[in-house]
Design an enzyme around this catalytic site. Structure first.
Site, PDB file in Angstrom:
ATOM      1  N   ASP A   1       1.007  -1.499   0.148  1.00 50.03           N
ATOM      2  CA  ASP A   1       0.207  -0.261   0.044  1.00 50.03           C
ATOM      3  C   ASP A   1       0.793   1.384   0.033  1.00 50.03           C
ATOM      4  OD1 ASP A   1      -2.591  -1.793  -0.039  1.00 50.03           O
ATOM      5  OD2 ASP A   1      -2.318  -1.659   2.440  1.00 50.03           O
TER       6      ASP A   1
ATOM      7  N   HIS B   1      -5.431  -4.005   5.224  1.00 49.84           N
ATOM      8  CA  HIS B   1      -5.001  -3.531   3.853  1.00 49.84           C
ATOM      9  C   HIS B   1      -6.903  -4.644   3.536  1.00 49.84           C
ATOM     10  CE1 HIS B   1      -2.572  -4.879   0.629  1.00 49.84           C
ATOM     11  NE2 HIS B   1      -3.296  -6.128   0.681  1.00 49.84           N
TER      12      HIS B   1
HETATM   13  P1  NAD Z   1      -0.477 -18.443  -5.994  1.00 53.92           P
HETATM   14  O1  NAD Z   1      -1.845 -18.792  -6.141  1.00 53.92           O
HETATM   15  O2  NAD Z   1       0.881 -18.041  -7.093  1.00 53.92           O
HETATM   16  O3  NAD Z   1       1.005 -19.322  -4.873  1.00 53.92           O
HETATM   17  C1  NAD Z   1       0.121 -18.891  -3.278  1.00 53.92           C
HETATM   18  C2  NAD Z   1       0.974 -20.375  -3.360  1.00 53.92           C
HETATM   19  O4  NAD Z   1       0.516 -20.917  -2.063  1.00 53.92           O
HETATM   20  C3  NAD Z   1       0.728 -22.008  -4.302  1.00 53.92           C
HETATM   21  O5  NAD Z   1       2.272 -22.365  -4.726  1.00 53.92           O
HETATM   22  C4  NAD Z   1       0.093 -22.849  -3.021  1.00 53.92           C
HETATM   23  O6  NAD Z   1       1.072 -24.666  -3.522  1.00 53.92           O
HETATM   24  C5  NAD Z   1       0.591 -22.543  -1.984  1.00 53.92           C
HETATM   25  N1  NAD Z   1       0.226 -23.412  -1.113  1.00 53.92           N
HETATM   26  C6  NAD Z   1      -1.118 -23.087  -0.392  1.00 53.92           C
HETATM   27  N2  NAD Z   1      -1.780 -23.733   0.868  1.00 53.92           N
HETATM   28  C7  NAD Z   1      -0.574 -24.257   1.139  1.00 53.92           C
HETATM   29  C8  NAD Z   1      -0.057 -24.578   2.320  1.00 53.92           C
HETATM   30  N3  NAD Z   1      -0.690 -25.540   2.782  1.00 53.92           N
HETATM   31  N4  NAD Z   1       1.179 -24.773   2.895  1.00 53.92           N
HETATM   32  C9  NAD Z   1       2.054 -24.857   1.274  1.00 53.92           C
HETATM   33  N5  NAD Z   1       1.867 -24.103   0.332  1.00 53.92           N
HETATM   34  C10 NAD Z   1       0.288 -23.327  -0.087  1.00 53.92           C
HETATM   35  O7  NAD Z   1      -0.859 -16.922  -4.764  1.00 53.92           O
HETATM   36  P2  NAD Z   1      -0.776 -15.659  -4.491  1.00 53.92           P
HETATM   37  O8  NAD Z   1      -0.226 -14.806  -6.009  1.00 53.92           O
HETATM   38  O9  NAD Z   1       1.790 -15.653  -4.549  1.00 53.92           O
HETATM   39  O10 NAD Z   1      -0.696 -15.008  -3.662  1.00 53.92           O
HETATM   40  C11 NAD Z   1      -0.849 -15.591  -2.457  1.00 53.92           C
HETATM   41  C12 NAD Z   1      -1.975 -14.827  -1.282  1.00 53.92           C
HETATM   42  O11 NAD Z   1      -0.962 -13.489  -1.193  1.00 53.92           O
HETATM   43  C13 NAD Z   1      -2.994 -14.527  -1.598  1.00 53.92           C
HETATM   44  O12 NAD Z   1      -3.968 -14.628  -0.269  1.00 53.92           O
HETATM   45  C14 NAD Z   1      -2.793 -13.478  -2.017  1.00 53.92           C
HETATM   46  O13 NAD Z   1      -4.443 -12.508  -1.751  1.00 53.92           O
HETATM   47  C15 NAD Z   1      -1.992 -12.682  -0.879  1.00 53.92           C
HETATM   48  N6  NAD Z   1      -1.612 -11.473  -1.314  1.00 53.92           N
HETATM   49  C16 NAD Z   1      -1.187 -10.244  -0.192  1.00 53.92           C
HETATM   50  C17 NAD Z   1      -1.200  -8.853  -0.652  1.00 53.92           C
HETATM   51  C18 NAD Z   1      -0.524  -8.544   0.379  1.00 53.92           C
HETATM   52  O14 NAD Z   1      -0.469  -6.626   0.286  1.00 53.92           O
HETATM   53  N7  NAD Z   1      -0.276  -8.416   1.334  1.00 53.92           N
HETATM   54  C19 NAD Z   1      -0.535  -9.217  -2.094  1.00 53.92           C
HETATM   55  C20 NAD Z   1      -0.953  -9.872  -3.007  1.00 53.92           C
HETATM   56  C21 NAD Z   1      -1.102 -10.797  -2.822  1.00 53.92           C
HETATM   57  C1  LMR Z   2      -3.148  -6.643  -3.342  1.00 54.78           C
HETATM   58  O1  LMR Z   2      -2.949  -4.888  -3.059  1.00 54.78           O
HETATM   59  O2  LMR Z   2      -2.531  -6.441  -4.260  1.00 54.78           O
HETATM   60  C2  LMR Z   2      -3.354  -7.731  -2.480  1.00 54.78           C
HETATM   61  O3  LMR Z   2      -3.692  -8.002  -1.468  1.00 54.78           O
HETATM   62  C3  LMR Z   2      -3.948  -9.359  -3.656  1.00 54.78           C
HETATM   63  C4  LMR Z   2      -5.673  -8.412  -3.801  1.00 54.78           C
HETATM   64  O4  LMR Z   2      -5.887  -9.354  -4.104  1.00 54.78           O
HETATM   65  O5  LMR Z   2      -5.577  -7.207  -4.504  1.00 54.78           O
END
Ligand code: NAD
Ligand code: LMR
Length: 334
Positions: free
Chosen positions: A168, A195
Site C-alpha cells: 500500500d 489492507h
Molecule cells: P499463488 O496461488 O500463486 O501461490 C500461493 C501458493 O501457496 C501456491 O504455490 C500454493 O501451492 C501454496 N499453498 C497453498 N496452501 C499451502 C499450504 N497449506 N502450505 C504451503 N503452501 C501452500 O498465489 P499468490 O499470487 O502468490 O498469492 C498468495 C496470497 O498472497 C493470496 O492470498 C493473495 O491474496 C495474497 N497477497 C497479499 C498481498 C499483500 O499486500 N499482503 C499482495 C498480493 C497478494
Molecule cells: C493487493 O493489494 O494487490 C493484494 O492484496 C492482492 C489483492 O487481492 O488485491
C-alpha cells in the site's frame, strides 16, 4: 557444491547470519520473493516450503552465488514443514489463494483462514521465537488468526507478528508521483488502517502535496485503496499482484532483519497488535513502526489528520473491527 564443513565455516564468517523460511514459496509471490531473499546478504539460510514446487525453486535459486544456502521442503517428506521452520528467525507466509475479478479479499477467507491457521500452528511448534510476516489475504483477518493460534499455544509475542502492508505504501509513493510529476523514489506516504479497500488510509495531508485539488486527491486516494483491483483486472483471472508484492515483501523482510541487526531508525508501516485504538476494541492497526533487535521497538502515533482523513478513519475502524473479530472467532470456534 560446498561441503557441509565448508558451508559452516563460510557462514560463520558472515556477520549476523539469518535463517528465513518462506511458506508458499512455489507460488506467484513466493517465487520472486524467494529470489529477492536469495539476493539479500543478511540471509544465509533460506528454506522454501510449498505444497508443490518448492524443491525446484530452491534448486534453481541455489545456483546464484550469494552467501546463502537454499533448501526446498515438501509435505510428502517426513517432517518437511517442521524442518523448514526449525530454528528459523523469520517466517514469511504468502501461502493461499489469490483473488479473481469480482472477488473481495474477504472472499478468500473461506480457503485461506485454515491454511494460515495451520501454518501458524506449525510455526508455533517449530519456530516459537521467529518473526512472522503474513502476506496471505485477507490480511485484516489472517493476522488476528495467527495471533490467536500463537496465544492458544502460549508463544504469542506481539512484537514479532506483522501483517505486510508495504504494498500500500509503495503504491501510494508511485501513484502520487504520477499525478504530481515527482520522483517516486523520493515520495513517502504514511498509509494507515488495514489492507483492503476503505480500510487503507493514505495520509495525503502529511505529504508535501497537501495543496492538491480535491478532485485529484479523491481520485488518488481511491486508486491507492483499490490498486489491488487494477492488477486483478489486468491479470484477468490469473491472480493478483505478485511481482510488486514480492518487492514489497522483500523490502519489509529486509527492514525486519535490519532491526534484528541493530540498525538505527528502521521504520516501516505494518499491520500489528497496536495500542492505538485498543480502547475502541480494535486490536490490530497499521501504522509506521520502528523495528529493532527484538522486533517492534515503537508503534508510532498516526499524527494529525485532515477532517476528510478523520472521516475515512471512522469508516475504516468499523470494517476493521469486524474483519479482526472474524479472524479471532474462526480460531476460537475450532
Ligand atoms: P499463488 O496461488 O500463486 O501461490 C500461493 C501458493 O501457496 C501456491 O504455490 C500454493 O501451492 C501454496 N499453498 C497453498 N496452501 C499451502 C499450504 N497449506 N502450505 C504451503 N503452501 C501452500 O498465489 P499468490 O499470487 O502468490 O498469492 C498468495 C496470497 O498472497 C493470496 O492470498 C493473495 O491474496 C495474497 N497477497 C497479499 C498481498 C499483500 O499486500 N499482503 C499482495 C498480493 C497478494
Ligand atoms: C493487493 O493489494 O494487490 C493484494 O492484496 C492482492 C489483492 O487481492 O488485491
Amino acid at each position: 557444491m560446498l561441503s557441509r564443513v565448508a558451508k559452516r565455516a563460510f557462514s560463520s564468517t558472515v556477520a549476523n547470519p539469518y535463517k528465513v523460511t518462506v511458506l508458499g514459496a512455489g507460488g506467484g509471490i513466493g517465487q520472486p520473493l524467494s529470489l529477492l531473499l536469495k539476493l539479500n546478504h543478511k540471509v544465509t539460510d533460506l528454506r522454501l516450503y510449498d505444497l508443490k514446487g518448492a524443491k525446484g525453486v530452491a534448486t534453481d535459486l541455489s545456483h546464484i552465488p550469494t552467501n546463502s544456502v537454499v533448501k526446498g521442503f515438501t509435505p510428502e517428506e517426513p517432517d518437511g514443514l517442521s524442518n523448514a521452520l526449525k530454528g528459523t528467525d523469520m517466517v514469511l507466509i504468502p501461502a493461499g489463494v489469490p483473488r479473481k475479478p469480482g472477488m473481495t479479499r474477504d472472499d478468500l477467507f473461506a480457503i485461506n483462514a485454515s491454511i494460515v491457521r495451520d501454518l501458524a500452528a506449525a510455526a508455533a511448534e517449530s519456530a516459537p521465537n521467529a518473526a512472522i510476516l503474513v502476506i496471505s489475504n485477507p490480511v485484516n483477518s489472517t493476522v488476528p488468526i495467527v495471533a490467536q493460534v500463537l496465544k492458544n499455544k502460549g508463544v504469542y509475542n506481539p512484537k514479532k507478528l506483522f501483517g505486510v502492508t508495504t504494498l500500500d505504501s509503495i503504491r501510494a509513493a508511485r501513484f502520487i508521483s504520477e499525478v504530481e510529476n515527482t520522483d517516486p523514489t523520493q515520495e513517502r506516504v504514511n498509509v494507515i488502517g488495514g489492507h483492503s479497500g476503505i480500510t487503507i488510509i493514505p495520509l495525503i495531508s502529511q505529504t508535501n502535496h497537501k495543496l492538491m485539488s480535491d478532485d485529484k486527491r479523491h481520485e488518488l486516494i481511491h486508486r491507492i485503496q483499490f490498486g489491488g483491483d487494477e492488477v486483478v483486472k489486468a491479470k484477468n483471472g490469473a491472480g493478483s499482484a505478485t511481482l510488486s508484492m514480492a518487492h514489497a515483501g522483500a523490502k519489509f523482510a529486509n527492514a525486519v532483519l535490519s532491526g534484528f541487526k541493530g540498525e538505527k531508525d528502521v521504520i516501516e508501516p505494518s499491520f500489528v497488535d497496536s495500542p492505538l485504538f485498543k480502547s475502541e476494541g480494535i486490536e490490530f492497526f497499521a501504522s509506521p513502526v520502528t523495528l529493532g533487535p527484538d522486533g517492534i521497538e515503537k508503534i508510532h502515533p498516526i499524527g494529525e489528520l485532515s477532517s476528510e482523513e478523520e472521516e475515512m478513519l471512522q469508516k475504516c475502524k468499523e470494517t476493521l473491527k469486524k474483519n479482526i473479530e472474524k479472524g479471532v472467532s474462526f480460531v476460537a470456534s475450532k
